[in-house]
Scaffold this motif. Structure first.
Motif, PDB file in Angstrom:
ATOM      1  N   HIS A   1       0.849  -1.210   0.000  1.00 22.08           N
ATOM      2  CA  HIS A   1       0.000   0.000   0.000  1.00 22.08           C
ATOM      3  C   HIS A   1       0.872   1.244   0.000  1.00 22.08           C
ATOM      4  O   HIS A   1       1.943   1.263   0.606  1.00 22.08           O
ATOM      5  CB  HIS A   1      -1.005   0.014   1.153  1.00 22.08           C
ATOM      6  CG  HIS A   1      -0.438   0.228   2.526  1.00 22.08           C
ATOM      7  ND1 HIS A   1      -0.235   1.470   3.073  1.00 22.08           N
ATOM      8  CD2 HIS A   1      -0.046  -0.652   3.490  1.00 22.08           C
ATOM      9  CE1 HIS A   1       0.241   1.349   4.313  1.00 22.08           C
ATOM     10  NE2 HIS A   1       0.380   0.079   4.584  1.00 22.08           N
TER      11      HIS A   1
ATOM     12  N   GLU B   1      -5.145   1.942   2.573  1.00 18.59           N
ATOM     13  CA  GLU B   1      -4.999   0.793   3.477  1.00 18.59           C
ATOM     14  C   GLU B   1      -5.193   1.231   4.923  1.00 18.59           C
ATOM     15  O   GLU B   1      -5.806   0.538   5.721  1.00 18.59           O
ATOM     16  CB  GLU B   1      -3.621   0.140   3.305  1.00 18.59           C
ATOM     17  CG  GLU B   1      -3.458  -1.194   4.038  1.00 18.59           C
ATOM     18  CD  GLU B   1      -2.968  -1.069   5.474  1.00 18.59           C
ATOM     19  OE1 GLU B   1      -2.955  -2.079   6.192  1.00 18.59           O
ATOM     20  OE2 GLU B   1      -2.586   0.060   5.902  1.00 18.59           O
ATOM     21  N   GLU B   2      -4.684   2.423   5.218  1.00 16.02           N
ATOM     22  CA  GLU B   2      -4.748   2.905   6.605  1.00 16.02           C
ATOM     23  C   GLU B   2      -6.178   3.275   7.026  1.00 16.02           C
ATOM     24  O   GLU B   2      -6.427   3.551   8.188  1.00 16.02           O
ATOM     25  CB  GLU B   2      -3.804   4.105   6.809  1.00 16.02           C
ATOM     26  CG  GLU B   2      -2.339   3.831   6.465  1.00 16.02           C
ATOM     27  CD  GLU B   2      -1.626   2.936   7.468  1.00 16.02           C
ATOM     28  OE1 GLU B   2      -2.272   2.457   8.413  1.00 16.02           O
ATOM     29  OE2 GLU B   2      -0.415   2.711   7.288  1.00 16.02           O
TER      30      GLU B   2
ATOM     31  N   MET C   1       5.381  -3.299   5.896  1.00 15.22           N
ATOM     32  CA  MET C   1       6.375  -3.077   6.949  1.00 15.22           C
ATOM     33  C   MET C   1       7.393  -4.215   6.958  1.00 15.22           C
ATOM     34  O   MET C   1       7.253  -5.197   7.676  1.00 15.22           O
ATOM     35  CB  MET C   1       5.699  -2.966   8.322  1.00 15.22           C
ATOM     36  CG  MET C   1       4.638  -1.880   8.338  1.00 15.22           C
ATOM     37  SD  MET C   1       4.226  -1.355   9.994  1.00 15.22           S
ATOM     38  CE  MET C   1       3.424  -2.827  10.568  1.00 15.22           C
TER      39      MET C   1
HETATM   40 ZN   LIG Z   1       0.757  -0.605   6.586  1.00 14.19          ZN
END
Ligand SMILES: [Zn+2]
Length: 493
Positions: free
Chosen positions: A285, A338-339, A367
């Motif tokens: 993302h 995405e967040e 991440m």
């Molecule tokens: Zn993320």
């Protein structure tokens, strides 16, 4: 002795040269992936000029244009809408109007988001007497029907040992009290904050003020607190006043907005006449948290690890597929929003730009550049999150042949307090029946803070993870049988 040894060596050499070529794990064009290029791209993407890439803002659109240009330079073919790299979709936002909403109790009035924090973003109009609940354990004996229940909260039993504990505290406490009260037929709920709530009030207020975002997908399962019963937090200082059981009037007014967000989509066609219609989907993302409350005078949430790291890994993998395509096609999707609860991937999983049945597997990176250099996690590898033993086996084989990370399995268990499997873009794909796994180096102290910057990334590790994903995708791209979904796969929630 010597002779036996000689024979043994000869046998070994002979044996290893006799393994048929197609059984040897091949490494494709893994050497095309360069650490210096990952680093260059990551510094560019996590730069302050993109202001934290918040979805539903111009900053997200700005980074998506930058990204599409990198994708074009990497030599991918457009695979979004109308022959472009872009797949646009609409975010629907609802929030409570701080101007038009009002809360009064007796002769006191409360400003929404300053004096009163609403847990539910839904319209409401309630005027009712209050019941002060001194002993929550005894509510069975109280008549609460059509009354407003006032509860001085306690943090007893709330797990504070979680990421972003302050933000999650309010929801956890709400969930501790609300179901029983709603069962009793209350008209509204007032939670009087404790010390812990006061400590985190300023962190949660802007989050609640943002309201809810969703996309219009049929199988949304979008986790929004959607009770019809209004619920408000008030400050600790209101405690004694509410013992006098004033009559309360709550009027909550909703505002709605629509914003564009975008997925970036590109592909490298496969080489096999039949298999090229199928796709190995690489996922990341490009959005992050934008500009929020400052920490050490920095208010830009650059999201270097979250998720410029996964985004630039996909660029590296794309360059390798461009150099040497697999039998299947490779599809690259950089999701937006995405967040906001994985809205870009919920959209693409429901409305993919290629036939859904032709997506052979989803390899998601989110991440991947922090924590111990030798450790990683592969979520979707433990039951009940594992939806394809074939795909997991390919990933584990690629790890053995390549970086040999020590893999954490605890975070993929149902009893882990973070519920991390449910927090990235592979999940909507698993829900619609596509084999999906999630590569991550897990949470860390600068997660979702302005300190998540390019200089903190472990670049040798980022390179190794990128190679691992590539080798997995390369294997899936070339096997004759595509990975199957395990029979009886069912997520616990
Ligand atoms: Zn993320």
């Amino acid at each position: 002795m010597k002779l036996y040894f000689f024979l043994l060596i000869t046998l070994c050499v002979f044996y290893s040269s006799e393994i048929p070529a197609q059984q040897k794990p091949t490494t494709g064009a893994v050497d095309v992936i360069k650490m210096e290029e990952l680093k260059r791209d990551l510094y560019a993407m996590a730069d302050d000029r993109f202001k934290g890439r918040e979805s539903g803002t111009l900053d997200e659109l700005k980074v998506s244009v930058w990204l599409a240009e990198q994708v074009r330079l990497a030599g991918l073919e457009p695979a979004g809408d109308d022959g472009t790299f872009f797949q646009f979709f609409s975010l629907q936002r609802t929030r409570l109007s701080s101007l038009n909403s009002s809360v009064t109790a007796g002769d006191r009035s409360y400003l929404i988001f300053k004096d009163a924090l609403p847990m539910i973003s839904a319209a409401a109009s309630v005027a009712a007497p209050t019941v002060y609940i001194a002993d929550f354990a005894a509510i069975a004996n109280l008549d609460l029907k059509d009354k407003i229940a006032v509860v001085p909260v306690s943090s007893q039993g709330i797990n504070q040992n979680v990421s972003i504990p302050g933000r999650r505290y309010f929801r956890s406490v709400y969930q501790k009290y609300a179901p029983a009260l709603i069962n009793k037929g209350v008209a509204a709920i007032i939670l009087i904050g404790d010390e812990e709530a006061e400590k985190n009030w300023n962190a949660i207020a802007p989050v609640l003020q943002r309201g809810n975002y969703r996309v219009d997908v049929p199988s949304a399962q979008q986790a929004v607190l959607s009770s019809a019963v209004p619920a408000l937090w008030l400050h600790t200082s209101e405690h004694d006043f509410f013992k006098t059981t004033p009559t309360v009037t709550i009027k909550l007014v909703i505002e709605s907005f629509e914003y564009p967000s975008v997925n970036i989509v590109g592909k490298i066609p496969g080489t096999d006449a039949k298999l090229k219609k199928e796709y190995v989907l690489f996922s990341a993302h490009h959005d992050h948290d934008g500009i929020r409350s400052a920490v050490n005078n920095d208010s830009i949430y650059n999201g270097a690890d979250d998720n410029a790291s996964g985004s630039v890994a996909l660029l590296g993998i794309a360059r390798a597929f461009r150099k040497k395509p697999a039998r299947r096609s490779a599809l690259f999707v950089w999701h937006g929003a995405e967040e906001r609860s994985m809205l870009g991937s919920r959209w693409f999983a429901n409305f993919p730009s290629v036939p859904k049945a032709d997506i052979a597997a989803v390899l998601n990176a989110d991440m991947i550049g922090q924590n111990h250099p030798d450790s990683m996690a592969l979520l979707g590898s433990q039951s009940p999150h594992k939806n394809s033993s074939d795909l997991v086996a390919a990933a584990l084989e690629a790890n053995d042949a390549g970086p040999q990370f020590k893999l954490d399995v605890k975070w993929d268990k149902t009893d882990h307090s973070e519920g991390f499997y449910f927090r990235s873009d592979h999940m909507p794909y698993a829900r619609v029946g596509i084999p999906a796994i999630f590569y991550t180096s897990l949470l860390h102290p600068i997660y979702h803070t302005p300190a998540d910057e390019a200089k903190t990334i472990n670049y040798p590790k980022l390179l190794k993870v990128t190679q691992w994903m590539y080798l997995t995708g390369w294997a899936i791209g070339n096997t004759t049988e595509r990975p199957k979904v395990d029979e009886g796969f069912k997520l616990e929630r």
